[in-house]
Design a protein around this motif. Sequence first.
Motif, PDB file in Angstrom:
ATOM      1  N   LEU A  75      27.785  39.074 102.533  1.00  0.00           N
ATOM      2  CA  LEU A  75      29.240  38.963 102.526  1.00  0.00           C
ATOM      3  C   LEU A  75      29.737  37.694 103.202  1.00  0.00           C
ATOM      4  O   LEU A  75      30.620  37.012 102.674  1.00  0.00           O
ATOM      5  N   SER A  76      29.182  37.347 104.336  1.00  0.00           N
ATOM      6  CA  SER A  76      29.663  36.142 105.026  1.00  0.00           C
ATOM      7  C   SER A  76      29.355  34.885 104.207  1.00  0.00           C
ATOM      8  O   SER A  76      30.189  33.979 104.120  1.00  0.00           O
ATOM      9  N   ALA A  95      31.451  30.646 100.601  1.00  0.00           N
ATOM     10  CA  ALA A  95      31.337  29.879  99.361  1.00  0.00           C
ATOM     11  C   ALA A  95      32.646  29.843  98.570  1.00  0.00           C
ATOM     12  O   ALA A  95      32.814  29.009  97.695  1.00  0.00           O
ATOM     13  N   CYS A  96      33.552  30.734  98.900  1.00  0.00           N
ATOM     14  CA  CYS A  96      34.841  30.764  98.196  1.00  0.00           C
ATOM     15  C   CYS A  96      35.665  29.537  98.563  1.00  0.00           C
ATOM     16  O   CYS A  96      35.696  29.120  99.716  1.00  0.00           O
ATOM     17  N   GLN A  97      36.335  28.980  97.576  1.00  0.00           N
ATOM     18  CA  GLN A  97      37.094  27.760  97.787  1.00  0.00           C
ATOM     19  C   GLN A  97      38.574  28.012  98.037  1.00  0.00           C
ATOM     20  O   GLN A  97      39.298  27.089  98.410  1.00  0.00           O
ATOM     21  N   ASN A  98      39.020  29.241  97.816  1.00  0.00           N
ATOM     22  CA  ASN A  98      40.427  29.543  98.050  1.00  0.00           C
ATOM     23  C   ASN A  98      40.591  31.037  98.328  1.00  0.00           C
ATOM     24  O   ASN A  98      39.640  31.810  98.208  1.00  0.00           O
ATOM     25  N   ASN A  99      41.804  31.410  98.694  1.00  0.00           N
ATOM     26  CA  ASN A  99      42.066  32.810  99.034  1.00  0.00           C
ATOM     27  C   ASN A  99      41.937  33.741  97.835  1.00  0.00           C
ATOM     28  O   ASN A  99      41.565  34.908  98.002  1.00  0.00           O
ATOM     29  N   THR A 100      42.221  33.256  96.657  1.00  0.00           N
ATOM     30  CA  THR A 100      42.090  34.083  95.456  1.00  0.00           C
ATOM     31  C   THR A 100      40.639  34.519  95.283  1.00  0.00           C
ATOM     32  O   THR A 100      40.358  35.692  95.004  1.00  0.00           O
ATOM     33  N   GLU A 101      39.717  33.580  95.451  1.00  0.00           N
ATOM     34  CA  GLU A 101      38.295  33.913  95.338  1.00  0.00           C
ATOM     35  C   GLU A 101      37.865  34.841  96.464  1.00  0.00           C
ATOM     36  O   GLU A 101      37.133  35.805  96.233  1.00  0.00           O
ATOM     37  N   LYS A 102      38.314  34.563  97.685  1.00  0.00           N
ATOM     38  CA  LYS A 102      37.963  35.435  98.818  1.00  0.00           C
ATOM     39  C   LYS A 102      38.486  36.846  98.596  1.00  0.00           C
ATOM     40  O   LYS A 102      37.787  37.827  98.871  1.00  0.00           O
ATOM     41  N   ASN A 103      39.715  36.957  98.093  1.00  0.00           N
ATOM     42  CA  ASN A 103      40.283  38.277  97.823  1.00  0.00           C
ATOM     43  C   ASN A 103      39.492  39.008  96.738  1.00  0.00           C
ATOM     44  O   ASN A 103      39.290  40.221  96.825  1.00  0.00           O
ATOM     45  N   ALA A 142      28.257  28.400  91.138  1.00  0.00           N
ATOM     46  CA  ALA A 142      29.710  28.495  90.992  1.00  0.00           C
ATOM     47  C   ALA A 142      30.118  29.892  91.438  1.00  0.00           C
ATOM     48  O   ALA A 142      29.632  30.884  90.909  1.00  0.00           O
ATOM     49  N   ILE A 143      30.962  29.948  92.428  1.00  0.00           N
ATOM     50  CA  ILE A 143      31.362  31.237  92.994  1.00  0.00           C
ATOM     51  C   ILE A 143      32.022  32.116  91.933  1.00  0.00           C
ATOM     52  O   ILE A 143      31.904  33.335  91.975  1.00  0.00           O
ATOM     53  N   ALA A 144      32.679  31.521  90.947  1.00  0.00           N
ATOM     54  CA  ALA A 144      33.321  32.314  89.886  1.00  0.00           C
ATOM     55  C   ALA A 144      32.280  33.147  89.138  1.00  0.00           C
ATOM     56  O   ALA A 144      32.530  34.306  88.800  1.00  0.00           O
TER      57      ALA A 144
END
Length: 106
Positions: free
Chosen positions: A19-20, A25-33, A84-86
């Motif tokens: 998880l950490s 690796a997320c580039q923005n809050n949308t990805e983190k969410n 790619a985190i996506a």
Amino acid sequence: MTDALQALQDQYILLTNNLSSLSAACQNNTEKNAVMTQYVACRTNYFNCINQMFHDDDPSVQALVAQMKQEQTTLAAAVKQFGAIAGVITAITTAVQTGAALAAKI
């Protein structure tokens, strides 16, 4: 432990252990969410099934367990190669949705 509960536990442990790194690796809050939403869903799937009975002889349960095992392999590979985190988020979402379908079988 049944195969069904084991599959849910394996998914939960994999995401918990990473998880950490996933969050970093997320580039923005949308990805983190998106990562956190799927993590919470995964955790809910697992904890809702502890001390519940799965009918391991049910063909739909067996099919979902087999699908989860396959997706677990894909998910583990995606987590190791954060290209790619996506793509990782998509793999997590697919695996967690299968987990939810399995958890609904209790």
